[in-house]
Design a protein around this motif. Sequence first.
Motif, PDB file in Angstrom:
ATOM      1  N   THR A 367       0.825  -1.211   0.000  1.00  0.00           N
ATOM      2  CA  THR A 367       0.000   0.000   0.000  1.00  0.00           C
ATOM      3  C   THR A 367       0.861   1.265   0.000  1.00  0.00           C
ATOM      4  N   GLY A 368       2.153   1.104  -0.301  1.00  0.00           N
ATOM      5  CA  GLY A 368       3.061   2.248  -0.215  1.00  0.00           C
ATOM      6  C   GLY A 368       2.946   3.262  -1.345  1.00  0.00           C
ATOM      7  N   ALA A 369       2.226   2.928  -2.410  1.00  0.00           N
ATOM      8  CA  ALA A 369       2.055   3.888  -3.503  1.00  0.00           C
ATOM      9  C   ALA A 369       0.605   3.885  -3.960  1.00  0.00           C
ATOM     10  N   HIS A 370       0.079   5.056  -4.250  1.00  0.00           N
ATOM     11  CA  HIS A 370      -1.304   5.188  -4.703  1.00  0.00           C
ATOM     12  C   HIS A 370      -2.257   4.521  -3.704  1.00  0.00           C
ATOM     13  N   GLY A 371      -1.908   4.573  -2.433  1.00  0.00           N
ATOM     14  CA  GLY A 371      -2.727   3.989  -1.367  1.00  0.00           C
ATOM     15  C   GLY A 371      -3.419   5.104  -0.617  1.00  0.00           C
ATOM     16  N   HIS A 372      -2.804   5.522   0.494  1.00  0.00           N
ATOM     17  CA  HIS A 372      -3.375   6.622   1.277  1.00  0.00           C
ATOM     18  C   HIS A 372      -3.709   7.825   0.387  1.00  0.00           C
ATOM     19  N   ALA A 373      -2.792   8.110  -0.538  1.00  0.00           N
ATOM     20  CA  ALA A 373      -2.929   9.310  -1.364  1.00  0.00           C
ATOM     21  C   ALA A 373      -4.202   9.323  -2.196  1.00  0.00           C
ATOM     22  N   MET A 374      -4.667   8.151  -2.573  1.00  0.00           N
ATOM     23  CA  MET A 374      -5.825   8.086  -3.465  1.00  0.00           C
ATOM     24  C   MET A 374      -7.142   8.118  -2.686  1.00  0.00           C
ATOM     25  N   GLY A 375      -7.052   7.970  -1.380  1.00  0.00           N
ATOM     26  CA  GLY A 375      -8.253   7.877  -0.547  1.00  0.00           C
ATOM     27  C   GLY A 375      -9.174   9.082  -0.684  1.00  0.00           C
ATOM     28  N   PHE A 376     -10.429   8.857  -0.519  1.00  0.00           N
ATOM     29  CA  PHE A 376     -11.410   9.944  -0.629  1.00  0.00           C
ATOM     30  C   PHE A 376     -12.268   9.985   0.633  1.00  0.00           C
ATOM     31  N   ASN A 377     -13.170  10.944   0.703  1.00  0.00           N
ATOM     32  CA  ASN A 377     -13.965  11.132   1.913  1.00  0.00           C
ATOM     33  C   ASN A 377     -15.441  10.831   1.729  1.00  0.00           C
ATOM     34  N   TYR A 378     -15.777  10.139   0.663  1.00  0.00           N
ATOM     35  CA  TYR A 378     -17.185   9.805   0.425  1.00  0.00           C
ATOM     36  C   TYR A 378     -17.757   9.101   1.649  1.00  0.00           C
ATOM     37  N   ASN A 379     -19.015   9.383   1.925  1.00  0.00           N
ATOM     38  CA  ASN A 379     -19.691   8.774   3.075  1.00  0.00           C
ATOM     39  C   ASN A 379     -19.101   9.282   4.400  1.00  0.00           C
ATOM     40  N   ALA A 380     -18.385  10.409   4.304  1.00  0.00           N
ATOM     41  CA  ALA A 380     -17.738  10.990   5.486  1.00  0.00           C
ATOM     42  C   ALA A 380     -16.822   9.994   6.178  1.00  0.00           C
ATOM     43  N   ARG A 381     -16.190   9.169   5.376  1.00  0.00           N
ATOM     44  CA  ARG A 381     -15.203   8.239   5.918  1.00  0.00           C
ATOM     45  C   ARG A 381     -13.853   8.923   5.927  1.00  0.00           C
ATOM     46  N   LEU A 382     -13.184   8.880   7.028  1.00  0.00           N
ATOM     47  CA  LEU A 382     -11.951   9.644   7.194  1.00  0.00           C
ATOM     48  C   LEU A 382     -10.727   8.776   6.909  1.00  0.00           C
ATOM     49  N   ARG A 383      -9.666   9.445   6.529  1.00  0.00           N
ATOM     50  CA  ARG A 383      -8.445   8.704   6.179  1.00  0.00           C
ATOM     51  C   ARG A 383      -7.592   8.428   7.420  1.00  0.00           C
ATOM     52  N   PRO A 384      -6.935   7.266   7.440  1.00  0.00           N
ATOM     53  CA  PRO A 384      -6.148   6.890   8.622  1.00  0.00           C
ATOM     54  C   PRO A 384      -4.795   7.592   8.678  1.00  0.00           C
TER      55      PRO A 384
END
Length: 426
Positions: A367-384
């Motif tokens: 998950t070291g590339a295009h992982g966290h960075a690609m995350g979105f906030n749909y459904n008000a889900r927050l990123r870790p």
Amino acid sequence: MPMSNEFKQRLYPILKDVIAHFDTPFHIYDETGIEKTGRALMYTFSKLHGFKEYFAVKALPNPRIMEIMRGLGFGFDCSSTPELILSRKVGARGEEIMFTSNNTTQAEFAAAFEDGGCILNLDDISLIDRLPAIPELICFRYNPGPRRTGNAIIGNPEEAKYGVSHDQILDAYRKVKKRGASRFGLHTMLVSNERDYAYMVETARMLLNIAEWISRELRIRFEFVNIGGGLGIPYLPDDPPLDLKRMGEEILGLFEGFSKKHGYAPKLYMESGRYMTGPHGVLVTTAINRKDIYRTHIGVDACMSALMRPGIYGAYHHIEVFGKDIKQHPLEKVDVVGALCENIDKFAIQRELPKIETGDVLIIQDTGAHGHAMGFNYNARLRPKELLLEKDGAVSLIRREETPADYFATLDFKQDVLRLKQPQQP
Ligand SMILES: *Cc1c(COP(=O)(O)O)cnc(C)c1O
């Protein structure tokens, strides 16, 4: 092979303590592994004078990671204003930054010219007239169209939105030369996550041929050719890795050939993201619910906001259940799911894993590339949060988790209402 044994040997003995201190979910990156990959890349091309890797910021836009890249002597490949700001924040200036945008706004061009500028890589011939000024050094992204086929993620060059077409590329350089540009680069990016090194060799060959042709026509020299990113990593346990050594040898041969013929050769640039950091990160998440309906669903405390690739590309990410060896535990077929109200929010579908109880920790790999960075906030889900396993064994927080306050931040604004006059009745 997904996560390396060395990374495992560094992480697994301390993982319980890391979880006790930081709590799940989190991505954790391995500084030692990233540096090792970076050095291997440089060693591969060490015979090519002036070789430079521009780390693709979008893969892992974290300043602490970017400092590691700077420590390796790498520059940055950016395609947006915040990425430029980030790169400059960690100290990169001028030609250490390559700006490869597409569908670029005037504001983005202005940002590119600020603060010592950067290498501009133009995506279209029409942009020449829209630049605030013609820089001394300029580069175009070339799209070969039907002359080449891309791979699954990028698709056919002919259908892609990127780059200057073959019919326009000569005119593009002619035009900027006329307007005063005196230093030139040539760029392309045709594949993504490609483990067949031959693609990259063909790309280098193609760029050298184009450079040769344009040089002859316009009596110019190319300072560099940039073969883009796209080097693939093995996500599946049986995927063979990219043969970096042979890729290096064959590309070196091409540059030596060019040099023999012309008495000089352009420098080789590259902008890998995935290859640099992908295998050196994992998402650590805890099983919080087990649901047995038509299928067994293991609910974990992370969701798509932390890793979109399985949901949007159907990508495989290898999963291990911490402390449960796949060879010694009874297996069961499960879906590993997040909490989003979207049925694509699954990290694995019908995957055989050691039987999981609530409280078990899952290691979702690569998950070291295009992982966290690609995350979105749909459904008000927050990123870790993001953690770094440092070279000396310490573990540091390099980005905190999002909070509801972050989610609400854009609701804090000055009232602004446009009330148009009602049209008059006739
Ligand atoms: C995304 C991107 C990269 C990096 O791609 P990887 O597959 O992560 O190596 C490099 N260059 C450009 C222009 C990109 O858009």
